[in-house]
Scaffold this motif. Structure first.
Motif, PDB file in Angstrom:
ATOM      1  N   UNK A 184      80.134 109.945 130.894  1.00  0.00           N
ATOM      2  CA  UNK A 184      81.149 110.426 131.854  1.00  0.00           C
ATOM      3  C   UNK A 184      81.871 111.657 131.310  1.00  0.00           C
ATOM      4  N   UNK A 185      81.228 112.340 130.360  1.00  0.00           N
ATOM      5  CA  UNK A 185      81.761 113.606 129.877  1.00  0.00           C
ATOM      6  C   UNK A 185      82.906 113.492 128.887  1.00  0.00           C
ATOM      7  N   UNK A 186      83.064 112.340 128.268  1.00  0.00           N
ATOM      8  CA  UNK A 186      84.119 112.150 127.271  1.00  0.00           C
ATOM      9  C   UNK A 186      83.510 112.234 125.878  1.00  0.00           C
ATOM     10  N   UNK A 187      84.108 113.034 125.018  1.00  0.00           N
ATOM     11  CA  UNK A 187      83.625 113.148 123.640  1.00  0.00           C
ATOM     12  C   UNK A 187      83.778 111.788 122.957  1.00  0.00           C
ATOM     13  N   UNK A 188      82.727 111.278 122.291  1.00  0.00           N
ATOM     14  CA  UNK A 188      82.760 109.926 121.723  1.00  0.00           C
ATOM     15  C   UNK A 188      83.977 109.619 120.857  1.00  0.00           C
ATOM     16  N   UNK A 189      84.384 110.567 120.011  1.00  0.00           N
ATOM     17  CA  UNK A 189      85.537 110.304 119.139  1.00  0.00           C
ATOM     18  C   UNK A 189      86.811 110.122 119.947  1.00  0.00           C
ATOM     19  N   UNK A 190      86.944 110.914 121.012  1.00  0.00           N
ATOM     20  CA  UNK A 190      88.134 110.794 121.866  1.00  0.00           C
ATOM     21  C   UNK A 190      88.134 109.452 122.585  1.00  0.00           C
ATOM     22  N   UNK A 191      86.957 109.051 123.098  1.00  0.00           N
ATOM     23  CA  UNK A 191      86.861 107.764 123.777  1.00  0.00           C
ATOM     24  C   UNK A 191      87.130 106.610 122.839  1.00  0.00           C
ATOM     25  N   UNK A 192      86.588 106.675 121.613  1.00  0.00           N
ATOM     26  CA  UNK A 192      86.783 105.612 120.634  1.00  0.00           C
ATOM     27  C   UNK A 192      88.248 105.498 120.239  1.00  0.00           C
ATOM     28  N   UNK A 193      88.913 106.622 120.067  1.00  0.00           N
ATOM     29  CA  UNK A 193      90.334 106.605 119.705  1.00  0.00           C
ATOM     30  C   UNK A 193      91.157 105.947 120.807  1.00  0.00           C
ATOM     31  N   UNK A 194      90.834 106.282 122.064  1.00  0.00           N
ATOM     32  CA  UNK A 194      91.559 105.687 123.187  1.00  0.00           C
ATOM     33  C   UNK A 194      91.308 104.187 123.265  1.00  0.00           C
ATOM     34  N   UNK A 195      90.063 103.785 123.037  1.00  0.00           N
ATOM     35  CA  UNK A 195      89.714 102.359 123.082  1.00  0.00           C
ATOM     36  C   UNK A 195      90.425 101.583 121.984  1.00  0.00           C
ATOM     37  N   UNK A 196      90.481 102.154 120.787  1.00  0.00           N
ATOM     38  CA  UNK A 196      91.126 101.477 119.659  1.00  0.00           C
ATOM     39  C   UNK A 196      92.631 101.334 119.855  1.00  0.00           C
ATOM     40  N   UNK A 197      93.222 102.271 120.603  1.00  0.00           N
ATOM     41  CA  UNK A 197      94.678 102.221 120.838  1.00  0.00           C
ATOM     42  C   UNK A 197      95.035 101.461 122.116  1.00  0.00           C
ATOM     43  N   UNK A 198      94.022 100.960 122.810  1.00  0.00           N
ATOM     44  CA  UNK A 198      94.226 100.342 124.123  1.00  0.00           C
ATOM     45  C   UNK A 198      94.853  98.952 123.995  1.00  0.00           C
ATOM     46  N   UNK A 199      96.133  98.836 124.320  1.00  0.00           N
ATOM     47  CA  UNK A 199      96.854  97.559 124.194  1.00  0.00           C
ATOM     48  C   UNK A 199      96.323  96.512 125.169  1.00  0.00           C
ATOM     49  N   UNK A 200      95.866  96.947 126.331  1.00  0.00           N
ATOM     50  CA  UNK A 200      95.294  96.005 127.301  1.00  0.00           C
ATOM     51  C   UNK A 200      94.045  95.350 126.713  1.00  0.00           C
ATOM     52  N   UNK A 201      93.180  96.134 126.117  1.00  0.00           N
ATOM     53  CA  UNK A 201      91.956  95.590 125.526  1.00  0.00           C
ATOM     54  C   UNK A 201      92.275  94.650 124.363  1.00  0.00           C
ATOM     55  N   UNK A 202      93.250  95.011 123.560  1.00  0.00           N
ATOM     56  CA  UNK A 202      93.656  94.143 122.453  1.00  0.00           C
ATOM     57  C   UNK A 202      94.103  92.776 122.974  1.00  0.00           C
ATOM     58  N   UNK A 203      94.867  92.795 124.041  1.00  0.00           N
ATOM     59  CA  UNK A 203      95.339  91.537 124.632  1.00  0.00           C
ATOM     60  C   UNK A 203      94.185  90.713 125.189  1.00  0.00           C
ATOM     61  N   UNK A 204      93.236  91.379 125.845  1.00  0.00           N
ATOM     62  CA  UNK A 204      92.067  90.687 126.397  1.00  0.00           C
ATOM     63  C   UNK A 204      91.257  90.018 125.278  1.00  0.00           C
ATOM     64  N   UNK A 205      91.084  90.717 124.164  1.00  0.00           N
ATOM     65  CA  UNK A 205      90.324  90.168 123.047  1.00  0.00           C
ATOM     66  C   UNK A 205      91.035  88.966 122.429  1.00  0.00           C
TER      67      UNK A 205
END
Length: 299
Positions: free
Chosen positions: A247-268
């Motif tokens: 979807x045109x997102x640079x992998x490092x930028x996407x990974x950084x956003x995913x790692x900081x994602x509080x919603x995902x942390x809560x889901x896990x």
């Protein structure tokens, strides 16, 4: 009767029940899934709330079609990781059951589980093929770690390590199978996997309990750390950063956003609550192991 004898009887009785269940409630993905129907353009690969970017500014920047594309690549990555780990699991089970009594239900269910895992891997592979997705594999260092792990791990480490992967995926797929906006091939495969993996998880729990009976403090702490390391590797590599390129997102930028994602942390954390409770009960939730689980937001 010794504790080891009692543990062996427990595994045997549970294995007999699981064998009976597998004979009455199993699926053939080749006929259960409609492989020929075209894929609707407006359906997601997984429930949007399970996307690594859901709830982040990056998610808000994406168009609806980009979100659909991203989730399809994410589910493909999760399925590729699932195939990779199922291959590891099969080898560990084969080693554990090597030259055991074939008349025992434990031995027979272990082979039944391996047969299930083979079907699941083929099912996931066909879905990735149908979605025309690339093979999302873990990094080389992770592959080499896993090569050593599958060759050496046994007992409670093998079964609890397998349980970690199965439990996390189980919670996700229970949501996917109910998602009306999720692709039918994903919903149906999720239902198949949830039903059949429920038996595998029961087997892994009983095997873990049996192997932990009589284990000394040093071995318990070592096993707890190894299982937490496996959990760290699996959860960290479920979704490859390469999916963001779709979807045109640079992998490092996407990974950084995913790692900081509080919603995902809560889901896990919510997904892992039952697993952590079991590991604690089994004596595998030591303080150093908890620190590892916290690093990947499983606690």
């Amino acid at each position: 009767m010794t504790a080891v004898d009692v543990a062996g009887q427990g595994v045997e009785q549970d294995s007999r029940r699981l064998l009976e269940s597998s004979q009455t409630l199993s699926y053939d993905p080749t006929t259960e899934i409609d492989w020929e129907s075209p894929l609707p353009d407006d359906q997601y690969g997984l429930n949007p709330k399970w996307s690594t970017l859901y709830g982040t500014p990056l998610w808000d920047e994406l168009t609806e079609q980009q979100r659909i594309t991203l989730t399809r690549h994410e589910v493909g990555s999760i399925m590729s990781t699932g195939i990779w780990f199922e291959m590891i699991l099969q080898q560990m089970i084969l080693r554990d059951q090597y030259v055991k009594d074939p008349a025992n239900s434990e031995f027979q269910f272990a082979l039944t589980e391996i047969a299930d895992e083979c079907r699941h891997s083929i099912m996931f592979a066909r879905i990735c093929q149908k979605l025309e997705l690339p093979a999302y594999l873990p990094p080389k260092n992770v592959i080499e770690f896993a090569r050593a792990f599958k060759s050496l791990a046994g007992g409670e480490v093998a079964y609890a390590g397998a349980l970690v992967a199965e439990e996390v995926l189980d919670v996700m797929q229970r949501d996917w199978m109910r998602g009306e906006n999720v692709l039918d091939v994903v919903r149906t495969s999720s239902k198949i996997h949830v039903v059949e993996e429920s038996r595998h998880m029961k087997f892994a729990r009983e095997e873990t309990r049996a192997h932990m009976r009589g284990v000394g403090t040093a071995q318990r702490h070592a096993s707890a750390m190894l299982v937490s390391a496996v959990a760290y590797v699996i959860v960290s590599n479920l979704v490859s950063p390469q999916v963001y390129k779709a979807v045109g997102i640079e992998p490092r930028r996407g990974l950084a956003a995913a790692r900081a994602n509080e919603h995902r942390k809560s889901m896990l954390r919510n997904a892992c609550a039952g697993l952590m409770e079991f590991l604690d009960e089994a004596g595998l939730l030591t303080r150093p192991a908890v620190a590892v689980y916290k690093r990947v937001h499983m606690i």
